[in-house]
Every structure is written in C-alpha cells, then in structure tokens.
Design a protein around this motif. Sequence first.
Motif, short mmCIF file in Angstrom:
data_model
loop_
_atom_site.label_atom_id
_atom_site.label_comp_id
_atom_site.label_asym_id
_atom_site.label_seq_id
_atom_site.Cartn_x
_atom_site.Cartn_y
_atom_site.Cartn_z
N GLN A 453 -0.19 -45.27 0.84
CA GLN A 453 -0.60 -46.45 1.61
C GLN A 453 -0.49 -47.73 0.79
O GLN A 453 -0.51 -48.83 1.35
N SER A 454 -0.38 -47.60 -0.53
CA SER A 454 -0.29 -48.78 -1.40
C SER A 454 1.09 -48.86 -2.04
O SER A 454 1.56 -47.90 -2.63
N GLU A 455 1.75 -50.01 -1.89
CA GLU A 455 3.04 -50.20 -2.53
C GLU A 455 2.90 -50.78 -3.93
O GLU A 455 3.87 -50.84 -4.68
N SER A 456 1.69 -51.20 -4.29
CA SER A 456 1.51 -51.88 -5.57
C SER A 456 0.86 -51.03 -6.65
O SER A 456 1.11 -51.23 -7.84
N VAL A 457 -0.03 -50.11 -6.25
CA VAL A 457 -0.72 -49.29 -7.26
C VAL A 457 -0.52 -47.82 -6.95
O VAL A 457 -0.23 -47.43 -5.81
N GLY A 551 5.35 -48.63 -11.19
CA GLY A 551 6.45 -49.13 -11.99
C GLY A 551 7.44 -49.93 -11.16
O GLY A 551 7.92 -50.99 -11.57
N SER A 552 7.73 -49.44 -9.96
CA SER A 552 8.69 -50.13 -9.11
C SER A 552 8.16 -51.48 -8.64
O SER A 552 8.91 -52.46 -8.55
N PHE A 553 6.86 -51.55 -8.35
CA PHE A 553 6.28 -52.82 -7.90
C PHE A 553 6.37 -53.87 -8.99
O PHE A 553 6.74 -55.03 -8.74
N ASN A 554 6.05 -53.48 -10.21
CA ASN A 554 6.09 -54.39 -11.35
C ASN A 554 7.51 -54.88 -11.59
O ASN A 554 7.76 -56.07 -11.77
N ILE A 555 8.47 -53.97 -11.54
CA ILE A 555 9.86 -54.32 -11.84
C ILE A 555 10.46 -55.13 -10.71
O ILE A 555 11.23 -56.07 -10.94
N ARG A 556 10.11 -54.80 -9.48
CA ARG A 556 10.61 -55.57 -8.34
C ARG A 556 10.17 -57.03 -8.44
O ARG A 556 10.94 -57.95 -8.16
N TRP A 557 8.92 -57.23 -8.82
CA TRP A 557 8.39 -58.59 -8.93
C TRP A 557 9.09 -59.37 -10.04
O TRP A 557 9.46 -60.53 -9.88
N GLN A 573 15.52 -44.79 -3.61
CA GLN A 573 15.65 -43.77 -4.64
C GLN A 573 15.38 -44.37 -6.02
O GLN A 573 14.74 -43.74 -6.88
N LEU A 574 15.89 -45.59 -6.24
CA LEU A 574 15.65 -46.25 -7.53
C LEU A 574 14.17 -46.55 -7.71
O LEU A 574 13.61 -46.32 -8.81
N TYR A 575 13.49 -47.03 -6.67
CA TYR A 575 12.06 -47.33 -6.79
C TYR A 575 11.26 -46.07 -7.11
O TYR A 575 10.33 -46.10 -7.92
N HIS A 576 11.62 -44.97 -6.45
CA HIS A 576 10.92 -43.70 -6.74
C HIS A 576 11.15 -43.29 -8.18
O HIS A 576 10.21 -42.85 -8.88
N PHE A 577 12.38 -43.44 -8.67
CA PHE A 577 12.69 -43.11 -10.06
C PHE A 577 11.89 -43.99 -11.02
O PHE A 577 11.34 -43.50 -12.02
N LEU A 578 11.82 -45.28 -10.73
CA LEU A 578 11.10 -46.21 -11.60
C LEU A 578 9.60 -45.92 -11.62
O LEU A 578 8.94 -46.09 -12.65
N ASP A 579 9.04 -45.47 -10.47
CA ASP A 579 7.63 -45.08 -10.45
C ASP A 579 7.38 -43.94 -11.43
O ASP A 579 6.40 -43.92 -12.18
N TYR A 581 9.34 -43.10 -13.98
CA TYR A 581 9.58 -43.59 -15.35
C TYR A 581 8.30 -44.20 -15.91
O TYR A 581 7.94 -43.96 -17.07
N ALA A 582 7.59 -44.97 -15.08
CA ALA A 582 6.34 -45.60 -15.52
C ALA A 582 5.29 -44.55 -15.85
O ALA A 582 4.53 -44.68 -16.82
N VAL A 583 5.23 -43.47 -15.04
CA VAL A 583 4.27 -42.39 -15.30
C VAL A 583 4.55 -41.74 -16.65
O VAL A 583 3.64 -41.51 -17.46
N ILE A 584 5.81 -41.44 -16.92
CA ILE A 584 6.19 -40.79 -18.18
C ILE A 584 5.96 -41.73 -19.36
O ILE A 584 5.47 -41.32 -20.42
#
Length: 628
Positions: A453-457, A551-557, A573-579, A581-584
């Motif tokens: 439900q949250s695109e930012s966190v 991760g994707s929200f931060n990078i998109r901004w 797909q890229l946003y999911h990958f970046l999320d 990446y941020a977790v790892i």
Amino acid sequence: MRRNIMVMVLSDVQFSGPNVRESYYSDLGRQVRTTNESAIRALQRELANKGENLDRIYAFATQTVQGRMMYAPDKKNHPNDMIPYQYNGKEISHLAYIEEQVRDIIPKDRWHIIEERHLGEDNVSLPMNRTLFYTLQIADRIQQDVREIRQADPEAKIVLHADCTGGQRHAIMMLVDIIRLLQYNDVEIGELFYSNWNRDTQQGKVETVNDVYAFYNLIAGAEEFVNFGSVKDMQGYFEHRNISEELQELLEAMAEFADEVKLCRRWRFVDAVDHLKAAVERFEAKWQGREIFADEVFLANDDVRLNDMLMFQLLPQIHKDYGQLLQESKHTSLDLIRWCLQQNLLQQALTLYTEGIPDILFDRGLIAMTDEPAQHKNLEKIYKKHGGELTQGFYFLNHFGYGSPEAKKEHDKKVSQNVQAQTSALKILFCEQVNKCASVEMAEAAFRELDEQSESVHIQGIHALGKIFSWLAMLQKDNERIHKPGSYRVLQQTIMKMYWRTLNKERKADKPKDWDILSARKKCKRLTGFLKGNITEQNVVNLAGGIGERGSFNIRWRLFAHDDFIIRTDPQQLYHFLDEYAVIKNERNHANHAKEQQGVFDTAESLMSFMWENLKQLTSLKVKNPEE
C-alpha cells in the motif's frame, strides 16, 4: 621452556631362535633389541644435541604386547610349541621388556600406557570403532597433560614426536589422527620416525617421515584454498623446497588472490583473478604434451619436477571450484559475486554486490544519463567535482541528486511521516494476527498487503515476522518446546528480552526473578499475551528488521524526477530490483550499527538465496530501444 613428548604404538618383541633378535642400526651406532627402542634412541640423540630431554612417552599396548614374551625353541619343526622367555631369571611381558631397554633414557614413571582391553570372545564392537575409541583415549590423555603443563607454565612450548613404525596395520592411521588432533590444539609437531629394518641384512635405519606427514598439510591447504581462498598451508608446505619458476609464480598468484578475497577491493580482486588465471595457464603449458610422471623424476631425485607433480594432482579440484573464473577471458563484478556466493564467502559477496551492482546497471545501459547535451555535460561536471574515488555508477545511484538542503529536508520529513504511519499500522495488524492465531501464510499475506500500500516505505522482513507465527504454532502445540526452541532460539530470546524489558521500570532486559520457576504453560501464556497487545511499535519494527525508505522511491526522486537520467528497461521490474538492492545493501550495513533489530534474514542461506534470486532478476532486465 620446551617440553618434548612422544607417542607410539608398541610392537611385540621378535626372536631369533631362543634369543631376542638384535639388529644393528648404523645411524645409531649400536645394536637395538626392539623396534620402538630405535625410534626412542634416535629422538634422544636429536634432543641431546639441542640440550633437551624426552619428558614423556604415550604408548598404546595391544593385548599381545601386554602379554608374556613367548618363543618356540624348535620353530622349524614345532612352530606352535611356545614357552615363556626368561629375562634375568623371570618371565616378562613385551611391554615391560621395551620399558627396560630404554630406562637409561626415560624412567618407567614417565611412560603413560593406554592398554587395549580384553573384551572376550562374545564382544560385538566394530574394529574401527575400537580403533577410534583408543585414538581418542590416547589424544585425551595427552591433552590432559598438556593442560597441566600449560597451567604450571603458560609459556611452555610443547612438541609432539612420534614413532610411526609399530603396531597393527591401521596403527599408522591412529597416529596420524592423534597428531592432527593435537596439532589442531596448538601442539607443535616435531620429529616423526620410521624404523626401516632390512630382513636380508638384519640391519635397520631410523628415518624421518615428516615430509610424508606434511603431504596431509598440502592437501588440507589445497582444500582451504578451494573453500576459503586461503593459501597459508600451501605456502608453508613449499616454503623451503626446490620449486620451479612456474610453480613459484602460481603460488604468488594464489597468495595475491587470497589477500584480495580477504580485503575485497573490487578492482584489485578482478586483477588478482586475471593474474591467477594466467599463472595456472603458464604452469600447465609448461608440461603440455610432455610426460610429467616419467620414471626419470624418481631415478634422478628431481625435487623441482616432483613438486610440479604434486601441484598437478591438486589442480583438477581448483579448476572445478574456480572453473568460471579460470575460463572467462575477461572478468566482471558479476562473475566475482557469483563465485563468492558459490564458495559461501557471504561477506565478500555482499561487499562486491553493494559496490558493483550500480556500475552494472549503468554499464549495461539499463540506467543512462539524459541525452540532452547540456544536461549530460553538467552531470559529468558534477561527478568530477563530487564523485571523488567512487565509481560513476556507485556515485550516481547512491549519492547524487539530493538537491538543496531544503528539498532533502522536505523529502526526509515526508519519508519519516510515512515510516511512522506504517509503523503504527504494522503494530495494529501484527497484534490482530496474533489474536486470530493466524497461520504463517495468512500473516505474511496480510503484512505483504500492507507493505504494497506504500510506494515510499518498505517493511524489510516480512518473512522474519512470519517466523514468529511458526514459533507460536510450535509452542501452542507443545508448551515444553519453550525450553528447547531449536532453530527458534535467537528469535525466542529476542522476544523474551522485549517482554522482560516491559516489566522492568528501568527498561532493562533482565530476567524476572520468578521466570525460571514458572511452568512452560505460564511462560507461553505470558509471551503470547505480550505479543497480543503489550508489545511496542518499535518492538514490532525491530522484529520486522526495520521499516525504511524503498530503494526505488529514493532513486526515483533523486535520478528520474528531474529527467537527469533515463530508464531503458521495464520500469516496474527495475523498481522491484532496486527495492531488493536496497534491502541487501542495508543488510550489509546492519552489523555495523548498534540496532536491536531481528534482521531481515535469520540464516546465511536465506540471505544467499535472496541474492541469487536478485541476480536472476538482474539478468532478466533487458535494454529497450528508445523507440520502444
């Protein structure tokens, strides 16, 4: 102070007619009556030259050695007609006779005898089990004495010597096992002897066999290099030996590679792999089309070629485990990440992944600078000014684009508000799921729905939260499992400390005085009650491994909001990958911060599996043409 101890398996005394067989040992310059005596005298001679003495002997005595010395007066015609041997007018055992022959070197009270038991005809124990039992018994006796010596003198240097000659055929395996056990426990290995008796000349010679034993270290060193990228033992084996120029270069390349595995400097790592590949190829090319195992190696005592032969025997396994690295003509960060994961070098894989993935995204054109010339030139200028020693990809993905202090402050404020809102929502949902006795699948589905439900966190560890429900189900089924939580031990301990902290006015995680006397049922009831409503929001967040900015929200901004960069692949797909990446990336940094969080991954295997899946996603990202 050095303490010299010796271990051996005793041989029974041999006869020549009615007399004990005597053999002349030229290296000792005397007659010797027992096999073990020759090794003991050889060691004493070595120690005397250093001004030292033999302090103790540990010997395994078989039933035969414990028994009386017997001989056949007429062995040719009546070999089975045996009578006791008389020594100084009395019958004597093989063991006592051996001790008697070396009493000028070591008195009887410094012998520690481990005796083979008389088990009887009905005994059904397996021979190899008995061998292992006696091996451990001898090693344990030596360890006890080693501890006593070190307690009395912490600076004592204990050196273990061995006579590898006597006993049953498997005795040498017992001795090797004992030596390696003690070497593992920081006992130095000294002289290893073998008494070589010539039946034709009836003479003997005591030889040292340390080189043969050192071969075990070489094999262990090869295994160490394959599994952990360490070359210490292999270097130790070849250190004082005559080796070829090609083998020397190979060992140096392996050592360089081993250092880079530990230090994990990405570009140096790549260079070390290339150097290792070249060294292996040069070493193998030297013998290509030539017969390395020719007889002249043996006949000419060619040490250099013999050591090449040894390394040739180890290369197949190195090729197997380093296959991809040794086959590729040019190596990438992705090759190194995959190899580290295959070798279970998790921390190295995390470092290479965190630093290397940004460059891979840019190098493959999945993310690119804007095509607008002036803006492109400005980005190059910004990197030159602020990038420092960071690679371009890493700088742009992780540091660029925060803009003015006011803009960053406003962004961080928004993220903080969203984190707080998600934290409150997660705590309510968590308690609801506990009250409903939800299954793992139901709970994780509910948490996942909230997360989406949250695109930012992002809730970092939904699986970590799910494990709590698996643990609760176990306790509900069997309250006594709270005393034997098995794989849930760390999780249970974390939850108990959270609960105890709520009971303590000073907020300390000290165990309540009555906790140990509570029944298992009451303990389970209290912890479950705590999770149903009394647990704090921050506790839930900690159990979830944290809630942070996607991760994707931060990078998109930072990268895409002002058209500084272009996405040239499927955005979702890229946003999911970046999320991920941020977790790892956060997991890599997790251990460096004093946060009381459960963590996203509770096992190394789960983290490695997550990384493998993330790398598959990276491979699936395809560059799209601008027209698409």
